[in-house]
Design a protein around this motif. Structure first.
Motif, mmCIF file in Angstrom:
data_model
loop_
_atom_site.group_PDB
_atom_site.id
_atom_site.type_symbol
_atom_site.label_atom_id
_atom_site.label_comp_id
_atom_site.label_asym_id
_atom_site.label_seq_id
_atom_site.Cartn_x
_atom_site.Cartn_y
_atom_site.Cartn_z
ATOM 1 N N ASP A 1 4.120 6.560 -4.217
ATOM 2 C CA ASP A 1 4.569 6.911 -2.881
ATOM 3 C C ASP A 1 6.096 6.910 -2.873
ATOM 4 O O ASP A 1 6.724 5.870 -3.061
ATOM 5 C CB ASP A 1 4.027 5.877 -1.898
ATOM 6 C CG ASP A 1 4.570 6.033 -0.484
ATOM 7 O OD1 ASP A 1 5.371 6.968 -0.246
ATOM 8 O OD2 ASP A 1 4.211 5.221 0.369
ATOM 9 N N ALA B 1 -3.627 7.717 0.308
ATOM 10 C CA ALA B 1 -4.920 7.150 0.665
ATOM 11 C C ALA B 1 -5.820 8.298 1.063
ATOM 12 O O ALA B 1 -5.389 9.260 1.677
ATOM 13 C CB ALA B 1 -4.777 6.164 1.814
ATOM 14 N N TRP C 1 0.706 2.774 -4.331
ATOM 15 C CA TRP C 1 2.043 2.552 -3.794
ATOM 16 C C TRP C 1 3.166 3.006 -4.720
ATOM 17 O O TRP C 1 4.207 3.462 -4.274
ATOM 18 C CB TRP C 1 2.237 1.066 -3.492
ATOM 19 C CG TRP C 1 1.733 0.658 -2.154
ATOM 20 C CD1 TRP C 1 0.645 -0.117 -1.889
ATOM 21 C CD2 TRP C 1 2.287 0.995 -0.874
ATOM 22 N NE1 TRP C 1 0.498 -0.282 -0.526
ATOM 23 C CE2 TRP C 1 1.491 0.387 0.111
ATOM 24 C CE3 TRP C 1 3.380 1.757 -0.485
ATOM 25 C CZ2 TRP C 1 1.760 0.514 1.473
ATOM 26 C CZ3 TRP C 1 3.647 1.883 0.878
ATOM 27 C CH2 TRP C 1 2.841 1.269 1.837
ATOM 28 N N CYS D 1 0.839 -1.180 0.000
ATOM 29 C CA CYS D 1 0.000 0.000 0.000
ATOM 30 C C CYS D 1 0.869 1.224 0.000
ATOM 31 O O CYS D 1 2.077 1.135 0.035
ATOM 32 C CB CYS D 1 -0.902 0.005 1.226
ATOM 33 S SG CYS D 1 -1.790 1.509 1.419
ATOM 34 N N ASP E 1 -2.577 -2.575 -5.668
ATOM 35 C CA ASP E 1 -3.280 -1.444 -5.079
ATOM 36 C C ASP E 1 -4.695 -1.841 -4.680
ATOM 37 O O ASP E 1 -5.281 -2.774 -5.231
ATOM 38 C CB ASP E 1 -3.310 -0.264 -6.048
ATOM 39 C CG ASP E 1 -2.028 0.560 -5.983
ATOM 40 O OD1 ASP E 1 -1.468 0.687 -4.881
ATOM 41 O OD2 ASP E 1 -1.588 1.066 -7.030
ATOM 42 N N LEU F 1 -4.581 -0.874 4.417
ATOM 43 C CA LEU F 1 -4.136 -0.331 3.144
ATOM 44 C C LEU F 1 -2.860 -1.007 2.672
ATOM 45 O O LEU F 1 -2.525 -0.954 1.492
ATOM 46 C CB LEU F 1 -3.922 1.178 3.272
ATOM 47 C CG LEU F 1 -5.170 1.960 3.690
ATOM 48 C CD1 LEU F 1 -4.862 3.442 3.807
ATOM 49 C CD2 LEU F 1 -6.301 1.722 2.726
ATOM 50 N N THR G 1 -5.279 3.338 -2.575
ATOM 51 C CA THR G 1 -3.831 3.381 -2.466
ATOM 52 C C THR G 1 -3.199 3.538 -3.839
ATOM 53 O O THR G 1 -3.805 3.210 -4.862
ATOM 54 C CB THR G 1 -3.278 2.101 -1.819
ATOM 55 O OG1 THR G 1 -3.390 1.022 -2.745
ATOM 56 C CG2 THR G 1 -4.033 1.739 -0.547
#
Length: 435
Positions: free
Chosen positions: A44, A11, A41, A7, A358, A162, A39
Motif C-alpha cells: 500500500d 483488501a 500493507w 492493514c 497482515d 483490517l 490485507t
C-alpha cells in the motif's frame, strides 16, 4: 498476546464459489469460504508497513523522540512511530497528535493556518485539538477515506478490522474514552483462551528469554542474540507467535530494549470493538471536512511559512504543517522536504523499523471449528509460524468467521501473492490443522 495495528488498502471481498488451489491439491477437511478480506500493507503506497518497531541502534528509544521533534517551528510530526509510551497503537497515534497540537500552540500566532497531513487517529486528534485552540486547520488525506491504518469493513453483518483491532488497556486510555463517548461496545479479550498452542515450544522460548534483563546493551542488541542459531522448528513457531505477530518483525530485527516492556498496554482489559473502530473515527472526525484523494509530494518551509505540493498539481500555503504519515512512507522519501530534514531526524527515520502484520478474514457457511475458544493456534511442521494464530470470530461476533494473522517474514513472503494464492495457503493450513 496483543495484536496491534496494521492493514492496507489492498483488501478484497469475494463471493466466488470454490477456489482452485495453487498446488492442485489440498485437504478437504475444511469447506470453501463464502467470502474473504485480505490485507497487504507493505504494498500500500500510503502505508508501506503496518506499524513501527525499535531496531538495534545507538539511538535507542531516542529514535522516536528525534522523529517527533519539530523543525524550525514550522514542520511538526505525529503518529504512532513518534510515541515513546504507546508505539504501534491507536492510543499512541491519538496522543501524539494532541502533543503536536500543544507544540504548535506554544509557538504559532493565534489563528495561524495549519495543514495536517493524514486523517488517521494522529491527524484527526491533532486537528481537533488545534481547532479547539483557535487555529485555522485543513486536513488532507491521500486515501479516498479517513482512518489511515484504521479500516473497518463488514462481513456477515460483523465489523471486521483490517487495521487496528484492539484497544489495549481501555481504562485511562483516550481511545477507551472515545469508545465510551461514542457509545460503542467492547468485547473483553481473554488471551489465554487458546486451543492448539504448542506449550513446550513456548516454554522453551521463555527459558531463552529469561536473560533479557541481563543484556548489557539492550539498545544495541537484537533479541536473536539470546536464541540459538539456527532456530529449531519449535522456536521458529514460538518466535513467530511472540515477535512476528506482535512487532511485525523477526527477533533479529528487534532491539532487546523494545522487548523488555511494551508500554502501550495501559490499564484494564483489552477490547475488541463490536461496533467497529470506524465508529470511533467518525466520532473524532465529527463534522470536520477532510480533503481526501490529496497526496502530498513535497513540503518546503522558510522563516515565513510552509508550502505543500500536492499530487494533483496544486499547492497549499500555511504557517505550519503536521506530518502524520506512517514510518514506511517517511522511509520511502515519498514526501520531499526542503530544506532537507535535520541529519539526526533522518537517522531516526532510517533506524526505526517498519513492521508488517497482515490479516485474512474468512467467512464460512457455518463454523467447523471449536466455536468457544477465542484463539486457535497451530504449528505447521513444514513452515513453523505460517498461519499459526487465528482469532475465532464465532466466539466474538457469533458469526462463522476466522481471522488469520501473518507477521514478519511470513507476511513479507505473501505480500505480493495473488488473492487466490493467499486464500489457498490459508485453507491448506486450516485443512491440516483440522484434518
Amino acid at each position: 498476546m496483543h495484536r496491534r495495528s496494521g492493514c492496507g488498502d489492498r483488501a478484497h471481498v469475494s463471493t466466488a464459489g470454490r477456489w482452485d488451489v495453487v498446488t492442485g491439491r489440498r485437504s478437504t477437511a475444511v469447506p470453501e469460504p463464502v467470502s474473504f478480506l485480505r490485507t497487504s500493507w507493505s504494498t500500500d503506497p500510503f502505508a508501506l508497513c503496518s506499524y513501527s518497531f525499535q531496531t538495534p541502534s545507538c539511538l535507542g528509544v531516542d529514535m522516536r523522540t528525534l522523529l517527533a521533534e519539530p523543525v524550525a517551528d514550522r514542520v511538526f510530526f505525529a503518529g504512532e512511530a513518534t510515541s515513546v509510551d504507546a508505539p504501534a497503537t491507536t492510543r499512541g497515534a491519538l496522543e501524539s497528535g494532541r502533543r503536536a497540537a500543544r507544540e504548535i500552540r506554544r509557538t504559532a500566532r493565534a489563528g495561524a493556518r495549519i495543514v495536517v497531513v493524514g486523517a488517521g487517529f494522529a491527524g484527526l486528534g491533532c486537528a481537533d485539538a488545534l481547532e479547539r485552540f483557535g487555529f485555522d486547520v485543513r486536513v488532507v488525506e491521500a486515501r479516498d477515506r479517513v482512518g489511515g491504518r484504521v479500516w473497518t469493513r463488514r462481513i456477515a453483518g460483523a465489523p471486521v478490522e483490517l487495521g487496528a483491532s484492539w484497544i489495549h488497556g481501555a481504562a485511562r486510555n483516550p481511545i477507551g474514552a472515545l469508545l465510551r463517548r461514542s457509545r460503542g461496545r467492547g468485547y473483553e479479550v481473554d488471551y489465554d483462551d487458546i486451543v492448539g498452542r504448542d506449550e513446550a515450544a513456548m516454554a522453551e522460548l521463555g527459558e531463552h528469554l529469561e536473560a533479557l534483563d541481563d543484556v548489557e546493551d539492550p539498545d544495541m542488541t537484537a533479541v536473536s542474540a539470546l536464541l540459538p542459531d539456527p532456530l529449531p522448528a519449535g522456536l521458529r513457531y514460538a518466535t513467530s507467535v511472540a515477535y512476528a505477530q506482535e512487532y511485525g518483525c523477526e527477533p533479529s530485527e528487534l532491539a532487546v530494549a523494545a522487548d523488555q516492556g511494551w508500554f502501550g498496554t495501559g490499564r484494564g482489559a483489552d477490547l475488541l470493538l463490536l461496533d467497529g473502530y470506524d465508529r470511533l473515527i467518525a466520532h473524532l472526525q465529527n463534522r470536520r471536512v477532510v480533503h481526501t484523494n490529496t497526496p502530498v509530494t513535497a513540503i518546503s518551509h522558510t522563516a515565513t511559512g510552509v508550502r505543500l505540493d500536492l499530487a494533483i498539481g496544486a499547492h497549499l500555503d500555511a504557517d505550519a504543517v503536521v506530518v502524520t504519515v506512517p514510518i514506511g512512507v517517511l522511509k520511502s522519501s515519498a514526501i520531499r522536504f526542503t530544506p532537507a530534514l535535520p541529519e539526526r531526524k533522518q537517522e531516526a527515520i532510517a533506524a526505526l523499523g517498519a513492521g508488517l502484520l497482515d490479516k485474512l478474514w474468512l467467512e464460512f457457511e457455518s463454523a467447523f471449528w471449536d466455536s468457544t475458544a477465542e484463539f486457535i493456534e497451530w504449528r505447521d511442521p513444514d513452515s513453523p509460524g505460517l498461519w499459526s494464530v487465528w482469532l475465532n470470530g464465532h466466539a466474538v461476533f457469533g458469526k462463522p468467521l476466522l481471522l488469520g494473522f501473518n507477521g514478519g517474514q511470513h507476511a513479507r513472503a505473501l505480500a505480493d501473492a495473488s488473492d487466490r494464492a493467499v486464500v489457498a495457503s490459508a485453507l491448506t493450513a486450516l485443512g491440516r490443522r483440522f484434518a
